[in-house]
Design an enzyme around this catalytic site. Sequence first.
Site, PDB file in Angstrom:
ATOM      1  CE1 TYR A   1      44.899  38.012  43.220  1.00  0.00           C
ATOM      2  CE2 TYR A   1      44.208  36.989  41.159  1.00  0.00           C
ATOM      3  CZ  TYR A   1      44.259  36.986  42.539  1.00  0.00           C
ATOM      4  OH  TYR A   1      43.688  35.951  43.240  1.00  0.00           O
TER       5      TYR A   1
ATOM      6  N   GLY B   1      41.142  40.267  27.539  1.00  0.00           N
ATOM      7  CA  GLY B   1      41.891  39.434  28.491  1.00  0.00           C
ATOM      8  C   GLY B   1      41.172  38.148  28.869  1.00  0.00           C
TER       9      GLY B   1
HETATM   10  P1  NAD Z   1      38.505  38.989  50.095  1.00  0.00           P
HETATM   11  O1  NAD Z   1      38.978  40.294  49.613  1.00  0.00           O
HETATM   12  O2  NAD Z   1      37.063  38.820  50.380  1.00  0.00           O
HETATM   13  O3  NAD Z   1      39.318  38.572  51.424  1.00  0.00           O
HETATM   14  C1  NAD Z   1      40.620  38.979  51.672  1.00  0.00           C
HETATM   15  C2  NAD Z   1      40.676  39.506  53.094  1.00  0.00           C
HETATM   16  O4  NAD Z   1      42.018  39.897  53.394  1.00  0.00           O
HETATM   17  C3  NAD Z   1      39.793  40.736  53.296  1.00  0.00           C
HETATM   18  O5  NAD Z   1      39.013  40.579  54.472  1.00  0.00           O
HETATM   19  C4  NAD Z   1      40.795  41.883  53.462  1.00  0.00           C
HETATM   20  O6  NAD Z   1      40.308  42.895  54.323  1.00  0.00           O
HETATM   21  C5  NAD Z   1      42.007  41.166  54.033  1.00  0.00           C
HETATM   22  N1  NAD Z   1      43.306  41.789  53.751  1.00  0.00           N
HETATM   23  C6  NAD Z   1      43.791  42.192  52.550  1.00  0.00           C
HETATM   24  N2  NAD Z   1      45.021  42.696  52.683  1.00  0.00           N
HETATM   25  C7  NAD Z   1      45.334  42.609  53.999  1.00  0.00           C
HETATM   26  C8  NAD Z   1      46.472  42.952  54.779  1.00  0.00           C
HETATM   27  N3  NAD Z   1      47.537  43.531  54.235  1.00  0.00           N
HETATM   28  N4  NAD Z   1      46.452  42.712  56.116  1.00  0.00           N
HETATM   29  C9  NAD Z   1      45.354  42.141  56.691  1.00  0.00           C
HETATM   30  N5  NAD Z   1      44.260  41.785  56.006  1.00  0.00           N
HETATM   31  C10 NAD Z   1      44.250  42.026  54.684  1.00  0.00           C
HETATM   32  O7  NAD Z   1      38.994  37.888  49.053  1.00  0.00           O
HETATM   33  P2  NAD Z   1      38.591  36.357  48.923  1.00  0.00           P
HETATM   34  O8  NAD Z   1      37.725  36.216  47.733  1.00  0.00           O
HETATM   35  O9  NAD Z   1      38.133  35.836  50.224  1.00  0.00           O
HETATM   36  O10 NAD Z   1      40.000  35.747  48.551  1.00  0.00           O
HETATM   37  C11 NAD Z   1      40.875  35.239  49.533  1.00  0.00           C
HETATM   38  C12 NAD Z   1      42.188  34.875  48.878  1.00  0.00           C
HETATM   39  O11 NAD Z   1      41.949  33.947  47.835  1.00  0.00           O
HETATM   40  C13 NAD Z   1      42.919  36.068  48.245  1.00  0.00           C
HETATM   41  O12 NAD Z   1      44.287  35.915  48.481  1.00  0.00           O
HETATM   42  C14 NAD Z   1      42.595  35.921  46.774  1.00  0.00           C
HETATM   43  O13 NAD Z   1      43.600  36.465  45.972  1.00  0.00           O
HETATM   44  C15 NAD Z   1      42.529  34.409  46.623  1.00  0.00           C
HETATM   45  N6  NAD Z   1      41.677  33.995  45.506  1.00  0.00           N
HETATM   46  C16 NAD Z   1      40.374  34.429  45.424  1.00  0.00           C
HETATM   47  C17 NAD Z   1      39.585  34.055  44.350  1.00  0.00           C
HETATM   48  C18 NAD Z   1      38.164  34.531  44.238  1.00  0.00           C
HETATM   49  O14 NAD Z   1      37.590  34.409  43.172  1.00  0.00           O
HETATM   50  N7  NAD Z   1      37.522  35.036  45.279  1.00  0.00           N
HETATM   51  C19 NAD Z   1      40.095  33.229  43.337  1.00  0.00           C
HETATM   52  C20 NAD Z   1      41.413  32.789  43.459  1.00  0.00           C
HETATM   53  C21 NAD Z   1      42.198  33.179  44.549  1.00  0.00           C
HETATM   54  C1  UD1 Z   2      38.141  36.393  37.090  1.00  0.00           C
HETATM   55  C2  UD1 Z   2      39.601  36.719  37.224  1.00  0.00           C
HETATM   56  C3  UD1 Z   2      40.317  35.605  37.971  1.00  0.00           C
HETATM   57  C4  UD1 Z   2      39.625  35.297  39.286  1.00  0.00           C
HETATM   58  C5  UD1 Z   2      38.166  34.981  39.001  1.00  0.00           C
HETATM   59  C6  UD1 Z   2      37.357  34.681  40.223  1.00  0.00           C
HETATM   60  C7  UD1 Z   2      40.063  38.013  35.195  1.00  0.00           C
HETATM   61  C8  UD1 Z   2      40.786  38.030  33.878  1.00  0.00           C
HETATM   62  N1  UD1 Z   2      40.181  36.888  35.900  1.00  0.00           N
HETATM   63  O1  UD1 Z   2      38.060  35.250  36.293  1.00  0.00           O
HETATM   64  O2  UD1 Z   2      41.631  35.982  38.227  1.00  0.00           O
HETATM   65  O3  UD1 Z   2      40.263  34.199  39.900  1.00  0.00           O
HETATM   66  O4  UD1 Z   2      37.586  36.110  38.357  1.00  0.00           O
HETATM   67  O5  UD1 Z   2      37.311  35.793  41.064  1.00  0.00           O
HETATM   68  O6  UD1 Z   2      39.412  38.978  35.601  1.00  0.00           O
HETATM   69  N2  UD1 Z   2      31.104  37.514  32.433  1.00  0.00           N
HETATM   70  C9  UD1 Z   2      30.092  38.119  31.710  1.00  0.00           C
HETATM   71  N3  UD1 Z   2      29.518  39.250  32.220  1.00  0.00           N
HETATM   72  C10 UD1 Z   2      29.903  39.805  33.410  1.00  0.00           C
HETATM   73  C11 UD1 Z   2      30.947  39.166  34.149  1.00  0.00           C
HETATM   74  C12 UD1 Z   2      31.523  38.039  33.617  1.00  0.00           C
HETATM   75  O7  UD1 Z   2      29.713  37.660  30.633  1.00  0.00           O
HETATM   76  O8  UD1 Z   2      29.361  40.844  33.811  1.00  0.00           O
HETATM   77  C13 UD1 Z   2      31.703  36.278  31.905  1.00  0.00           C
HETATM   78  C14 UD1 Z   2      33.194  36.373  31.615  1.00  0.00           C
HETATM   79  O9  UD1 Z   2      33.444  36.814  30.326  1.00  0.00           O
HETATM   80  C15 UD1 Z   2      33.627  34.918  31.845  1.00  0.00           C
HETATM   81  C16 UD1 Z   2      32.659  34.425  32.929  1.00  0.00           C
HETATM   82  O10 UD1 Z   2      31.542  35.300  32.896  1.00  0.00           O
HETATM   83  O11 UD1 Z   2      33.429  34.161  30.704  1.00  0.00           O
HETATM   84  C17 UD1 Z   2      33.263  34.441  34.336  1.00  0.00           C
HETATM   85  O12 UD1 Z   2      33.771  35.736  34.602  1.00  0.00           O
HETATM   86  P1  UD1 Z   2      34.325  36.141  36.044  1.00  0.00           P
HETATM   87  O13 UD1 Z   2      33.319  35.802  37.089  1.00  0.00           O
HETATM   88  O14 UD1 Z   2      34.774  37.560  35.962  1.00  0.00           O
HETATM   89  O15 UD1 Z   2      35.547  35.163  36.275  1.00  0.00           O
HETATM   90  P2  UD1 Z   2      36.871  34.919  35.379  1.00  0.00           P
HETATM   91  O16 UD1 Z   2      36.888  35.821  34.213  1.00  0.00           O
HETATM   92  O17 UD1 Z   2      36.974  33.477  35.143  1.00  0.00           O
END
Ligand code: NAD
Ligand code: UD1
Length: 332
Positions: free
Chosen positions: A148, A293
């Site tokens: 990813y 991880g």
């Molecule tokens: P999400 O899964 O809720 O939203 C993504 C949307 O894209 C969904 O509605 C899905 O149906 C749509 N989608 C996926 N593949 C598609 C395709 N091929 N064609 C058309 N639509 C498609 O995710 P999110 O949390 O809203 O994240 C949005 C973006 O931000 C993503 O690219 C994700 O990787 C990035 N991002 C998210 C987080 C997070 O923690 N949520 C953190 C860092 C980066």
């Molecule tokens: C994860 C993703 C990251 C993504 C982010 C937000 C990984 C390695 N990284 O990060 O790519 O951008 O989510 O979507 O998966 N924790 C608990 N118990 C739980 C869940 C989480 O203790 O049930 C702890 C984790 O160990 C961490 C913190 O909570 O310390 C946050 O975890 P999480 O919400 O999964 O986010 P990230 O690990 O930061």
Amino acid sequence: MAILVTGGAGYIGSHTSVELLECGEDIVIVDNFSNSSPEVLEKIKEITGKDFKFYEADILDKESMDKIFKENDIEAVIHFAGFKAVGESVQKPIQYYTNNISGTLVLLDVMKKYNCKKIIFSSTATVYGSPKIVPVKEDFELHTESPYATTKLMIEKILQDVYTSDNDFSVVVLRYFNPIGAHKTGLIGEKPNGIPNNLMPYITQVAAGIREQLNVFGNDYDTPDGTGVRDYIHVVDLSLGHLKALEKARKEKGVNIYNLGTGIGYSVLDIVKAFEKVNNIEIKYVITDRRPGDVAMYYADPQKAKEELGWIATRDIDEMCKDSWNFTKKNM
Ligand code: NAD
Ligand code: UD1
């Protein structure tokens, strides 16, 4: 002219669409509902009282993408569409590379054809790997540990190359830290399928009685209370960052990269305590082994976004916990 929001029915895309509509932007959403549902579109309309065009299509489908650009005058693209689960990407690398990278390539190709040269891209703090020091700055060394994260880093590089080949492009790469929270109305938010991987959705499911207790993954990290520290950011603050990024793309060509985080690190137990306090609900937890991880601690240095975009996160941890629970309660 309109802004094309790919993945606009998703968690961050829906909140950003609301903010765009509320500031008077005309938007077009494309989504294939692979991780969202059509009701979200109705909720966006209900919150804003505004209408917009929607295409149910896969961004990998070049004909559909061409049709969208042919039928609409697209000024800029905010590109959210993609798969986002780190663990799943290890199991399904081919699907992740295809959806995220090939999808972006199709999008860029069609953008070029229609002379649309402004793009805001959703990247992630995961591209920093395990940072040696915090807070994390944009010029830190990049290192990915999952398919990813690699897709995101590769797309950052592709966007850089696209700009190098055509200096008319404006590319803004946003590296998100940990988005949580939901819209104040509780109409849109994050609703993961199955057992949540991320902390806040797990906590809200414990609060809702869906899960018995939270597993806290390790309390022997080198952090103030031994549990992992992250930079949690309210999804509405994150969304507002996209509006600032759009302003930047409108006034300047080039590639600009920004961290979107608060600059504050909270531990797992800080979040549990804040959630319990603002919502008056006890969250049962047990300490378990570390999750493979996971890194001990990372949070953003958000200074560059403040200086160059005029953006800062203003919603605090209490508001994040309150809004996360409000959404879950209303959508159980
Ligand atoms: P999400 O899964 O809720 O939203 C993504 C949307 O894209 C969904 O509605 C899905 O149906 C749509 N989608 C996926 N593949 C598609 C395709 N091929 N064609 C058309 N639509 C498609 O995710 P999110 O949390 O809203 O994240 C949005 C973006 O931000 C993503 O690219 C994700 O990787 C990035 N991002 C998210 C987080 C997070 O923690 N949520 C953190 C860092 C980066
Ligand atoms: C994860 C993703 C990251 C993504 C982010 C937000 C990984 C390695 N990284 O990060 O790519 O951008 O989510 O979507 O998966 N924790 C608990 N118990 C739980 C869940 C989480 O203790 O049930 C702890 C984790 O160990 C961490 C913190 O909570 O310390 C946050 O975890 P999480 O919400 O999964 O986010 P990230 O690990 O930061």
